[in-house]
Design a protein around this motif. Structure first.
Motif, PDB file in Angstrom:
ATOM      1  N   ARG A 154       0.503  -1.028  -0.181  1.00 42.51           N
ATOM      2  CA  ARG A 154      -0.177  -0.121  -0.188  1.00 42.51           C
ATOM      3  C   ARG A 154       0.874   0.975   0.366  1.00 42.51           C
ATOM      4  O   ARG A 154       1.568   1.306   0.636  1.00 42.51           O
ATOM      5  CB  ARG A 154      -1.145  -0.054   1.301  1.00 42.51           C
ATOM      6  CG  ARG A 154      -1.892   1.119   1.015  1.00 42.51           C
ATOM      7  CD  ARG A 154      -2.317   1.428   2.367  1.00 42.51           C
ATOM      8  NE  ARG A 154      -3.664   2.269   2.242  1.00 42.51           N
ATOM      9  CZ  ARG A 154      -4.968   2.313   3.603  1.00 42.51           C
ATOM     10  NH1 ARG A 154      -4.366   2.211   4.208  1.00 42.51           N
ATOM     11  NH2 ARG A 154      -5.443   3.141   3.071  1.00 42.51           N
TER      12      ARG A 154
ATOM     13  N   ARG B  81       1.024   4.862   0.608  1.00 41.11           N
ATOM     14  CA  ARG B  81       0.423   6.218   0.879  1.00 41.11           C
ATOM     15  C   ARG B  81       0.373   7.949   0.351  1.00 41.11           C
ATOM     16  O   ARG B  81       1.515   7.827  -0.574  1.00 41.11           O
ATOM     17  CB  ARG B  81       0.410   6.826   2.523  1.00 41.11           C
ATOM     18  CG  ARG B  81       1.849   7.524   2.852  1.00 41.11           C
ATOM     19  CD  ARG B  81       2.127   7.954   4.212  1.00 41.11           C
ATOM     20  NE  ARG B  81       3.585   8.356   4.044  1.00 41.11           N
ATOM     21  CZ  ARG B  81       3.969   8.806   4.141  1.00 41.11           C
ATOM     22  NH1 ARG B  81       3.318  10.140   3.017  1.00 41.11           N
ATOM     23  NH2 ARG B  81       5.097   9.666   4.142  1.00 41.11           N
ATOM     24  N   PRO B  82      -0.666   8.595  -0.092  1.00 47.78           N
ATOM     25  CA  PRO B  82      -0.803   9.810  -0.558  1.00 47.78           C
ATOM     26  C   PRO B  82       0.853  10.494   0.478  1.00 47.78           C
ATOM     27  O   PRO B  82       0.707  10.336   1.462  1.00 47.78           O
ATOM     28  CB  PRO B  82      -1.642  10.393  -0.278  1.00 47.78           C
ATOM     29  CG  PRO B  82      -2.345   9.399   0.569  1.00 47.78           C
ATOM     30  CD  PRO B  82      -1.539   8.845   0.845  1.00 47.78           C
TER      31      PRO B  82
ATOM     32  N   GLN C 204       8.089   1.023   6.896  1.00 44.86           N
ATOM     33  CA  GLN C 204       9.677   2.372   7.145  1.00 44.86           C
ATOM     34  C   GLN C 204       8.252   2.964   8.023  1.00 44.86           C
ATOM     35  O   GLN C 204       7.360   3.216   7.993  1.00 44.86           O
ATOM     36  CB  GLN C 204      10.869   3.490   6.307  1.00 44.86           C
ATOM     37  CG  GLN C 204       9.171   4.415   5.922  1.00 44.86           C
ATOM     38  CD  GLN C 204      11.015   4.886   5.594  1.00 44.86           C
ATOM     39  OE1 GLN C 204      11.399   4.222   3.704  1.00 44.86           O
ATOM     40  NE2 GLN C 204      11.014   6.308   4.927  1.00 44.86           N
ATOM     41  N   THR C 205       9.126   4.048   9.516  1.00 43.27           N
ATOM     42  CA  THR C 205       8.312   4.884  10.242  1.00 43.27           C
ATOM     43  C   THR C 205       7.930   5.840   9.725  1.00 43.27           C
ATOM     44  O   THR C 205       8.211   6.706   8.196  1.00 43.27           O
ATOM     45  CB  THR C 205       9.349   5.478  11.589  1.00 43.27           C
ATOM     46  OG1 THR C 205       8.638   5.936  12.284  1.00 43.27           O
ATOM     47  CG2 THR C 205      10.377   6.058  10.288  1.00 43.27           C
ATOM     48  N   GLY C 206       6.447   6.288   9.234  1.00 44.07           N
ATOM     49  CA  GLY C 206       5.976   6.961   8.990  1.00 44.07           C
ATOM     50  C   GLY C 206       5.470   6.149   8.216  1.00 44.07           C
ATOM     51  O   GLY C 206       4.548   7.162   6.700  1.00 44.07           O
ATOM     52  N   SER C 207       5.431   5.238   7.493  1.00 45.71           N
ATOM     53  CA  SER C 207       4.783   4.840   6.203  1.00 45.71           C
ATOM     54  C   SER C 207       3.209   4.087   5.984  1.00 45.71           C
ATOM     55  O   SER C 207       2.785   4.042   4.970  1.00 45.71           O
ATOM     56  CB  SER C 207       5.754   3.474   5.178  1.00 45.71           C
ATOM     57  OG  SER C 207       5.840   2.366   6.711  1.00 45.71           O
ATOM     58  N   GLY C 208       2.487   4.353   7.536  1.00 47.28           N
ATOM     59  CA  GLY C 208       0.896   3.935   7.283  1.00 47.28           C
ATOM     60  C   GLY C 208       0.901   2.673   7.681  1.00 47.28           C
ATOM     61  O   GLY C 208      -0.676   1.895   7.551  1.00 47.28           O
ATOM     62  N   LYS C 209       1.350   1.809   8.534  1.00 45.18           N
ATOM     63  CA  LYS C 209       1.161   0.581   9.248  1.00 45.18           C
ATOM     64  C   LYS C 209      -0.228   0.775  10.270  1.00 45.18           C
ATOM     65  O   LYS C 209      -0.743   0.684   9.668  1.00 45.18           O
ATOM     66  CB  LYS C 209       2.269   0.838  10.054  1.00 45.18           C
ATOM     67  CG  LYS C 209       3.420   0.078   9.307  1.00 45.18           C
ATOM     68  CD  LYS C 209       4.865  -0.656  10.035  1.00 45.18           C
ATOM     69  CE  LYS C 209       5.473   0.117  10.651  1.00 45.18           C
ATOM     70  NZ  LYS C 209       6.423   1.509   9.863  1.00 45.18           N
ATOM     71  N   THR C 210       0.445   1.731  10.789  1.00 46.76           N
ATOM     72  CA  THR C 210      -0.858   2.124  11.733  1.00 46.76           C
ATOM     73  C   THR C 210      -2.167   2.542  11.691  1.00 46.76           C
ATOM     74  O   THR C 210      -2.557   1.772  12.203  1.00 46.76           O
ATOM     75  CB  THR C 210      -0.321   2.855  13.174  1.00 46.76           C
ATOM     76  OG1 THR C 210       1.218   3.274  13.633  1.00 46.76           O
ATOM     77  CG2 THR C 210      -1.131   2.963  14.464  1.00 46.76           C
ATOM     78  N   HIS C 211      -2.229   3.475  10.631  1.00 46.22           N
ATOM     79  CA  HIS C 211      -3.086   3.795   9.373  1.00 46.22           C
ATOM     80  C   HIS C 211      -3.887   3.088   8.925  1.00 46.22           C
ATOM     81  O   HIS C 211      -4.967   2.669   9.098  1.00 46.22           O
ATOM     82  CB  HIS C 211      -2.146   4.989   8.833  1.00 46.22           C
ATOM     83  CG  HIS C 211      -3.697   5.249   8.125  1.00 46.22           C
ATOM     84  ND1 HIS C 211      -4.193   6.660   8.096  1.00 46.22           N
ATOM     85  CD2 HIS C 211      -4.000   5.078   6.896  1.00 46.22           C
ATOM     86  CE1 HIS C 211      -5.383   6.781   7.914  1.00 46.22           C
ATOM     87  NE2 HIS C 211      -4.994   6.152   6.644  1.00 46.22           N
TER      88      HIS C 211
END
Ligand SMILES: Nc1ncnc2c1ncn2[C@@H]1O[C@H](COP(=O)(O)OP(=O)(O)OP(=O)(O)O)[C@@H](O)[C@H]1O
Length: 167
Positions: free
Chosen positions: A57, A59-60, A134-141
């Motif tokens: 996935r 992310r934008p 990587q951090t901020g790539s959207g895993k939690t989202h």
């Protein structure tokens, strides 16, 4: 950000089905393995013998990246492919499913293989879905949020509905 799905085939929690062929008991259902890109093919019905589903996935760009005028260098040719153009050097990668930046949480759920994971879980198979990137790539989202819209929430809701439970 990538998601990896796998039903491992452990059926600890169900009684043995005496009517089924003993050879089949404990066998992992071949559930996954379609190659789709959301924009070109949302039919997730093709099945292969593959029990792993690797989903990408993208992310934008976030506000900081937009303000910096970062270039978006990922291209989506279709059929589970992505290509990354790093200053003229293009590299292509293949996934089971690729979700483009405009994909909604429901799209991820519908096309990623999560629905089949629910079937497998209800049948008693031990299943795993995990996200890495990587951090901020959207895993939690993707997995837990926005509130009640992450895969976790959708997954639990669907399991309850599919089991016909009324609370
Ligand atoms: N598909 C998406 N659409 C819109 N916004 C997104 C998407 N994916 C992530 N974001 C936003 O990007 C930011 C970073 O996402 P997130 O916290 O999920 O990353 P992460 O991979 O879990 O990072 P970390 O490893 O640091 O915990 C958040 O503000 C999130 O809302």
């Amino acid at each position: 950000m990538a998601l990896l799905f796998n039903p491992s085939g452990v059926r600890k929690f169900l009684p043995v089905d005496l009517d089924s062929d003993p050879e089949d008991q404990g066998r992992v259902p071949a559930y996954f393995g379609s190659s789709t890109t959301l924009s070109s093919n949302t039919d997730n019905s093709d099945e292969t013998e593959d029990n792993f589903n690797v989903v990408l996935r993208v992310r934008p760009p976030n506000a900081q990246e937009r303000n910096r005028r970062d270039q978006f260098i990922v291209d989506f040719p279709g059929d589970g492919q992505v290509s990354v153009n790093n200053q003229g050097t293009v590299r292509s990668f293949q996934f089971n499913v690729v979700l483009e930046p405009d994909a909604a949480q429901e799209d991820v759920f519908e096309t990623s293989g999560m629905k089949k994971l629910i079937d497998a879980a209800i049948m008693g198979y031990t299943c795993t879905a995990f996200a890495f990137g990587q951090t901020g790539s959207g895993k939690t989202h993707t997995m837990t949020g926005p509130p009640a819209q992450g895969l976790e929430g959708i997954f639990v809701t669907r399991v309850v509905l599919q089991c016909g439970c009324n609370f």
